[in-house]
Enzyme design. Structure first.
Site, PDB file in Angstrom:
ATOM      1  N   HIS A  25      44.044  31.212  45.474  1.00  0.00           N
ATOM      2  CA  HIS A  25      44.657  32.209  44.602  1.00  0.00           C
ATOM      3  C   HIS A  25      43.673  32.624  43.522  1.00  0.00           C
ATOM      4  CE1 HIS A  25      45.166  29.562  41.109  1.00  0.00           C
ATOM      5  NE2 HIS A  25      45.259  28.617  42.030  1.00  0.00           N
ATOM      6  N   CYS A  26      44.032  33.652  42.789  1.00  0.00           N
ATOM      7  CA  CYS A  26      43.313  34.044  41.575  1.00  0.00           C
ATOM      8  C   CYS A  26      44.267  34.818  40.687  1.00  0.00           C
ATOM      9  CB  CYS A  26      42.059  34.840  41.893  1.00  0.00           C
ATOM     10  SG  CYS A  26      42.334  36.554  42.290  1.00  0.00           S
ATOM     11  N   THR A  27      43.809  35.213  39.525  1.00  0.00           N
ATOM     12  CA  THR A  27      44.667  35.888  38.564  1.00  0.00           C
ATOM     13  C   THR A  27      45.149  37.241  39.062  1.00  0.00           C
ATOM     14  OG1 THR A  27      43.523  34.780  36.784  1.00  0.00           O
ATOM     15  CG2 THR A  27      44.826  36.695  36.178  1.00  0.00           C
ATOM     16  N   GLY A  29      44.168  38.763  42.137  1.00  0.00           N
ATOM     17  CA  GLY A  29      44.434  38.723  43.570  1.00  0.00           C
ATOM     18  C   GLY A  29      43.788  39.794  44.407  1.00  0.00           C
ATOM     19  N   THR A  33      39.421  37.005  46.021  1.00  0.00           N
ATOM     20  CA  THR A  33      40.547  36.438  46.757  1.00  0.00           C
ATOM     21  C   THR A  33      41.048  37.427  47.804  1.00  0.00           C
ATOM     22  OG1 THR A  33      41.157  35.150  44.832  1.00  0.00           O
ATOM     23  CG2 THR A  33      42.827  35.394  46.529  1.00  0.00           C
TER      24      THR A  33
END
Length: 78
Positions: A25-27, A29, A33
């Site tokens: 995941h990432c902040t 997205g 990611t």
């Protein structure tokens, strides 16, 4: 960006080592990611056209949230 990138190579090695089970995941997205998700979809046989459509959905689905986060972090709009 994805070609020869050690992070994506590690991602695919982890997928192979863990029977395809992985959480990432990432902040926002989208960038790294999103590319990782795109590459995984391509490896699983999704058409490039459908993969691009899925990737671009984040522009529609995350637009307001990303703008709000950018404002909170004082990141100027491009």
């Amino acid at each position: 960006m994805p070609f020869g990138n050690p992070a994506y190579q590690r991602l695919f090695n982890l997928l192979l080592e863990n029977d395809g089970n992985i959480y990432f995941h990432c902040t926002a997205g989208k960038d790294r990611t999103g590319v990782a998700g795109f590459l995984i979809m391509m490896a699983l046989g999704m058409s490039e056209e459908d993969g691009v459509k899925e990737y671009m959905l984040s522009n529609q689905c995350l637009g307001q949230e990303n703008a709000h986060l950018a404002a909170q972090l004082n990141i100027p709009e491009k």
